[in-house]
Design a protein around this motif. Structure first.
Motif, short mmCIF file in Angstrom:
data_model
loop_
_atom_site.label_atom_id
_atom_site.label_comp_id
_atom_site.label_asym_id
_atom_site.label_seq_id
_atom_site.Cartn_x
_atom_site.Cartn_y
_atom_site.Cartn_z
N LYS A 286 15.49 -19.82 -15.69
CA LYS A 286 15.31 -19.89 -14.25
C LYS A 286 15.30 -21.35 -13.80
CE LYS A 286 14.89 -15.45 -13.87
NZ LYS A 286 15.97 -14.66 -13.25
N PRO A 287 15.68 -21.62 -12.57
CA PRO A 287 15.68 -23.01 -12.09
C PRO A 287 14.29 -23.47 -11.69
CG PRO A 287 16.45 -21.54 -10.36
CD PRO A 287 16.22 -20.68 -11.58
N TYR A 288 14.08 -24.78 -11.70
CA TYR A 288 12.88 -25.41 -11.16
C TYR A 288 11.60 -24.93 -11.82
CZ TYR A 288 16.21 -26.82 -7.60
OH TYR A 288 17.29 -27.35 -6.96
N SER A 289 11.42 -25.35 -13.05
CA SER A 289 10.18 -25.10 -13.77
C SER A 289 10.03 -26.20 -14.81
CB SER A 289 10.18 -23.73 -14.45
OG SER A 289 11.13 -23.72 -15.51
N GLN A 290 8.83 -26.32 -15.38
CA GLN A 290 8.64 -27.29 -16.46
C GLN A 290 9.54 -26.95 -17.65
OE1 GLN A 290 4.66 -28.72 -17.39
NE2 GLN A 290 3.88 -27.71 -15.54
N GLU A 291 9.79 -25.65 -17.85
CA GLU A 291 10.68 -25.22 -18.92
C GLU A 291 12.10 -25.71 -18.66
OE1 GLU A 291 10.99 -21.12 -21.26
OE2 GLU A 291 11.96 -20.99 -19.29
N THR A 292 12.53 -25.66 -17.40
CA THR A 292 13.87 -26.14 -17.04
C THR A 292 13.99 -27.64 -17.29
OG1 THR A 292 13.91 -24.47 -15.29
CG2 THR A 292 15.60 -26.17 -15.22
N ILE A 293 12.94 -28.39 -16.95
CA ILE A 293 12.97 -29.85 -17.16
C ILE A 293 13.06 -30.14 -18.66
CG2 ILE A 293 11.64 -31.98 -16.92
CD1 ILE A 293 10.45 -30.77 -14.36
N LEU A 294 12.28 -29.43 -19.48
CA LEU A 294 12.34 -29.62 -20.93
C LEU A 294 13.74 -29.29 -21.45
CD1 LEU A 294 11.26 -30.02 -23.79
CD2 LEU A 294 10.32 -27.69 -23.68
N ALA A 295 14.31 -28.17 -20.99
CA ALA A 295 15.65 -27.78 -21.43
C ALA A 295 16.68 -28.85 -21.06
CB ALA A 295 16.04 -26.43 -20.83
N PHE A 378 16.34 -40.17 -17.05
CA PHE A 378 15.88 -39.16 -16.10
C PHE A 378 15.04 -39.81 -15.00
CE2 PHE A 378 17.67 -36.08 -18.68
CZ PHE A 378 17.39 -34.79 -18.26
N GLY A 379 14.14 -40.70 -15.40
CA GLY A 379 13.29 -41.35 -14.42
C GLY A 379 14.08 -42.20 -13.44
N GLY A 380 15.03 -42.98 -13.97
CA GLY A 380 15.84 -43.82 -13.11
C GLY A 380 16.68 -43.03 -12.14
N ASN A 381 17.29 -41.96 -12.64
CA ASN A 381 18.12 -41.12 -11.77
C ASN A 381 17.30 -40.45 -10.69
OD1 ASN A 381 20.43 -41.76 -13.20
ND2 ASN A 381 20.28 -39.98 -14.55
N PHE A 382 16.10 -39.97 -11.08
CA PHE A 382 15.25 -39.28 -10.12
C PHE A 382 14.82 -40.23 -9.00
CE2 PHE A 382 11.10 -37.77 -8.62
CZ PHE A 382 11.41 -36.45 -8.30
N LYS A 414 5.97 -36.98 -14.40
CA LYS A 414 4.88 -36.70 -15.32
C LYS A 414 5.29 -35.60 -16.31
CE LYS A 414 0.99 -38.08 -12.40
NZ LYS A 414 -0.28 -37.64 -11.75
N TYR A 415 6.00 -34.59 -15.81
CA TYR A 415 6.48 -33.53 -16.70
C TYR A 415 7.44 -34.11 -17.75
CZ TYR A 415 4.84 -30.37 -12.96
OH TYR A 415 4.09 -29.71 -12.04
N VAL A 416 8.34 -34.99 -17.29
CA VAL A 416 9.28 -35.61 -18.23
C VAL A 416 8.53 -36.46 -19.24
CG1 VAL A 416 11.18 -37.26 -18.44
CG2 VAL A 416 11.21 -35.56 -16.59
N ASP A 417 7.57 -37.25 -18.76
CA ASP A 417 6.85 -38.18 -19.62
C ASP A 417 6.05 -37.45 -20.70
OD1 ASP A 417 6.13 -40.98 -20.13
OD2 ASP A 417 4.09 -40.33 -19.61
N VAL A 424 11.17 -30.94 -27.84
CA VAL A 424 12.63 -30.91 -27.83
C VAL A 424 13.15 -29.97 -28.91
CG1 VAL A 424 14.72 -32.27 -28.18
CG2 VAL A 424 12.84 -33.22 -26.84
N ALA A 425 12.57 -30.05 -30.11
CA ALA A 425 12.99 -29.15 -31.20
C ALA A 425 12.74 -27.70 -30.83
CB ALA A 425 12.27 -29.52 -32.48
N SER A 426 11.60 -27.44 -30.19
CA SER A 426 11.28 -26.08 -29.77
C SER A 426 12.27 -25.57 -28.73
CB SER A 426 9.86 -26.04 -29.21
OG SER A 426 9.54 -24.75 -28.74
N ALA A 427 12.62 -26.44 -27.78
CA ALA A 427 13.61 -26.04 -26.77
C ALA A 427 14.98 -25.80 -27.41
CB ALA A 427 13.71 -27.13 -25.70
N GLY A 428 15.33 -26.59 -28.43
CA GLY A 428 16.59 -26.37 -29.13
C GLY A 428 16.64 -24.99 -29.77
N LYS A 429 15.53 -24.59 -30.38
CA LYS A 429 15.47 -23.25 -31.00
C LYS A 429 15.59 -22.16 -29.94
CE LYS A 429 12.65 -24.23 -35.13
NZ LYS A 429 12.39 -25.67 -34.99
#
Length: 692
Positions: A286-295, A378-382, A414-417, A424-429
């Motif tokens: 789904k869009p716009y969640s902490q999970e989306t940012i991690l992905a 990510f921070g610079g672009n944001f 803050k979510y990115v940081d 990252v490994a968990s999101a890859g799985k």
């Protein structure tokens, strides 16, 4: 600052530096600073009685106002009128019941504004002093579209021209087929706009879309900039208060079929010297969640600019100019895609390396350097996007549309940081699944298919995503046949040497369209090798190629470049009048280079080489003897690419068959040229071919 104050400042600076030097441990990297607190203007909100939800963000730094209307409808399956929403979205900007398109453009330009529209969006910007006029014009566009039939006809014509140019584009083919195999043709994300569906769209269909989906109760309107909430409310109520609400359909669609195991979707493109590879599958994200940012962070490490895929396929192996991946969330269904364009010879090796990288994102630890670089990007672009007031407007709208916490965007960094290597490994799985992917390859099946079998079962598709049988191999070269015999058969097929020699000059006028814009091409040829080819658009000459039999030049927008070596040979030797008659005199070496299927027909491939090393390959129909294609290699931004000219619809002129349909590459597009007029032996003068 006085001299005394300057000395005091320097002394304090020196003390500070001295103390810092005594405590600095240079063996350790400095600690990362905490993510900055992002301050985003809090919107004033209100809802009109018709259901239009309005968000006002005051920003008085610059005298500008941005207005953005979003219609929150679900994805649509348009079926046999695919394209109707696109036409509706464009047509509302092409004239209203009170203003023609020209009048609307003039009024927008007069106040220095801009207004753009799409099937689900209308946005505008202007100086704050002109915001009243901006709302007036946007209201007219949204509430009173005229839908002129002439504009629809023009859009349909332009769209069909664009679709035609995509037919031979391997990247467009790969995208189209990938969507079909992921979602199916009966899903909004898998259906295709075609020339047939465009033809079926009527003005009644366009108006039906508008009347159904342009409704305020699914609308979100953001007003950002140098304006107060009170001013905005007055303007919004005046502009959109009379907009009538209505129920809007909410269609549902079955989830895409799961991909049980990796398989290959192969589109045979016999002329390709490169393969376009896309590893794809749907993703429940789904869009716009902490999970989306991690992905997104994980995907950037995998397939962002100069990331793992790029470094492997380009830097380490030299297979491609770029390899990337994309992982996108969506309210209906997300998708993953990893892609690269590679040489035929390394297609299977490239697929192997892509799959290896997909597997390793969850097993090979992400380094601190990789993660830090991605976080910084990510921070610079944001932060950069915050400079655009439209970004703030979108934040407000999306917070409401997706029922997000009010601090979601302020806390983005803050979510990115907070993301760790383990995250990252968990999101890859969770999100990268090479064992459940479809590998879409557009390329030359005869050279790549057998090597791709090790990755999974191969299914063949045509360029529209329809399943087809595996291509049949071309017949073997008959014993004793050589290149000269193939060329002689061609000369006989088009009229014979005697008839060709009687033609001393030829003038040809051709025409086509590029997105609805007429394009003219003219050719003048005089035996044996004088020629002029010119391209004009709306009466303006864009490009010209000329040779006088000894020299050749290219003229682009009035700038002339003399050609030499291989480039000159293309004009002097390859592109003359019936060049096959003069191969011996021009020291062209021709060899029979095999057979190949072209549009399902067996052809003989004749490779030609000049003394300067210029090469091209002609394809001759094995049955009729007629030339069907000419292929040459041209340098492009991603290395050498095949440039193919196709010939068809041969008609007799003075006893000689001339192709009346020519498909000619021009940049990323392929133009289908129709011959309008052919004249022979009109006494063309040598001065018509002057290079100087």
């Amino acid at each position: 600052m006085t001299f005394k104050h300057t000395l005091l400042g320097l002394s304090l600076l020196g003390l500070s530096a001295s103390g810092f030097a005594q405590t600095l441990d240079r063996s350790k990297l400095p600690a990362d600073a905490p993510a900055p607190q992002i301050k985003i203007g809090k919107p004033e909100t209100f809802t009109l009685p018709n259901g239009l939800k309005v968000f006002v963000v005051e920003n008085h730094k610059l005298p500008r106002v941005a207005v953005n209307l979003v219609l929150d409808r679900d994805p649509l399956f348009e079926g046999d009128i695919a394209g109707v929403s696109s036409f509706a979205g464009q047509l509302i900007r092409n004239g209203t019941k009170t203003r023609t398109k020209e009048q609307l453009d003039e009024e927008i330009d007069f106040i220095g504004a801009d207004i753009s529209t799409s099937p689900t969006n209308v946005s505008g910007r202007s100086l704050s002093k002109n915001v009243g006029k901006l709302f007036e014009l946007m209201s007219d566009v949204v509430l009173n579209p005229a839908f002129p039939q002439a504009e629809l006809d023009k859009l349909k014509k332009q769209t069909k021209s664009g679709l035609a140019s995509q037919k031979d584009n391997p990247n467009a083919i790969a995208t189209k087929v990938a969507n079909v195999v992921m979602f199916g043709k009966n899903h909004p994300y898998g259906e295709q706009m075609t020339e047939e569906t465009v033809d079926k769209v009527t003005m009644a269909d366009v108006k039906s879309y508008y009347n159904t989906y342009f409704r305020p109760n699914i609308g979100y309107l953001a007003v950002v900039g140098d304006i107060t909430a009170a001013q905005a409310k007055t303007l919004v109520e005046k502009a959109f208060g009379g907009w009538q609400r209505a129920d809007v359909p909410k269609p549902t669609y079955p989830a895409p079929a799961s991909i049980g195991k990796t398989r290959i979707a192969l589109v045979d493109r016999p002329s390709s010297v490169q393969s376009v590879i896309s590893v794809v599958y749907p993703v429940a994200l789904k869009p716009y969640s902490q999970e989306t940012i991690l992905a997104s962070v994980m995907n950037d490490i995998l397939g962002g600019s100069e990331a793992r895929l790029f470094n492997n396929l380009r830097e380490k192996h030299g297979y491609t100019y770029g390899a990337y991946s994309n992982l996108s969330g969506d309210r209906l269904i997300g998708r993953f895609r990893a892609s690269a364009s590679v040489r035929n010879a390394v297609t299977d090796s490239s697929v192997a390396e892509i799959m290896n990288e997909l597997k390793s994102i969850s097993t090979m630890p992400v380094t601190a350097a990789e993660l830090k670089q991605t976080k910084n990007a990510f921070g610079g672009n944001f932060i950069f996007t915050l400079e655009d007031p439209q970004t703030v407007a979108n934040f407000a709208i999306n917070t409401a549309r997706y029922n997000l916490p009010t601090d979601f965007f302020p806390n983005y960094l803050k979510y990115v940081d907070a993301i760790t290597e383990a995250d990252v490994a968990s999101a890859g799985k969770q999100f990268i699944r090479p064992e459940n992917a479809i590998i879409v390859v557009v390329g030359k099946a005869s050279e790549i298919a057998d090597k791709l079998k090790r990755f999974g079962d191969i299914e063949y598709f045509d360029t529209k995503g329809n399943p087809v049988a595996a291509p049949q191999a071309a017949k073997a070269i008959p014993v004793g046949l050589n290149a000269q015999q193939v060329i002689d058969k061609y000369i006989t097929a088009i009229g014979g040497k005697e008839a060709l020699m009687k033609i001393q000059d030829m003038s040809m006028q051709m025409s086509t369209e590029v997105q609805g814009t007429p394009v003219k091409m003219s050719r003048l040829d005089k035996a044996p090798n004088k020629s002029v080819m010119a391209v004009t658009v709306m009466g303006n000459e864009m490009m010209k190629m000329v040779s006088d039999g000894q020299q050749a030049a290219r003229i682009v927008r009035g700038n002339k470049t003399a050609l030499s070596g291989k480039d000159a040979d293309q004009q002097l030797v390859q592109d003359g009048l019936f060049p096959e008659l003069y191969y011996a005199a021009n020291k062209v070496t021709s060899t029979l280079d095999g057979t190949e299927k072209v549009d399902g027909k067996d052809t003989f491939k004749v490779k030609n080489t000049t003394a300067n090393g210029h090469t091209w390959t002609d394809f001759f129909d094995a049955t009729t003897g007629l030339k069907t294609q000419t292929m040459s290699m041209q340098k492009g931004p991603q290395g050498e690419v095949a440039q193919i000219i196709s010939y068809g619809d041969y008609k007799a002129v003075n006893g000689v068959l001339i192709p009346y349909q020519i498909k000619q590459p021009m940049g990323p597009m392929t133009l289908t040229l129709s011959v309008d007029k052919v004249e022979v032996n009109k006494g063309l003068k040598d001065t018509d071919f002057s290079v100087n």
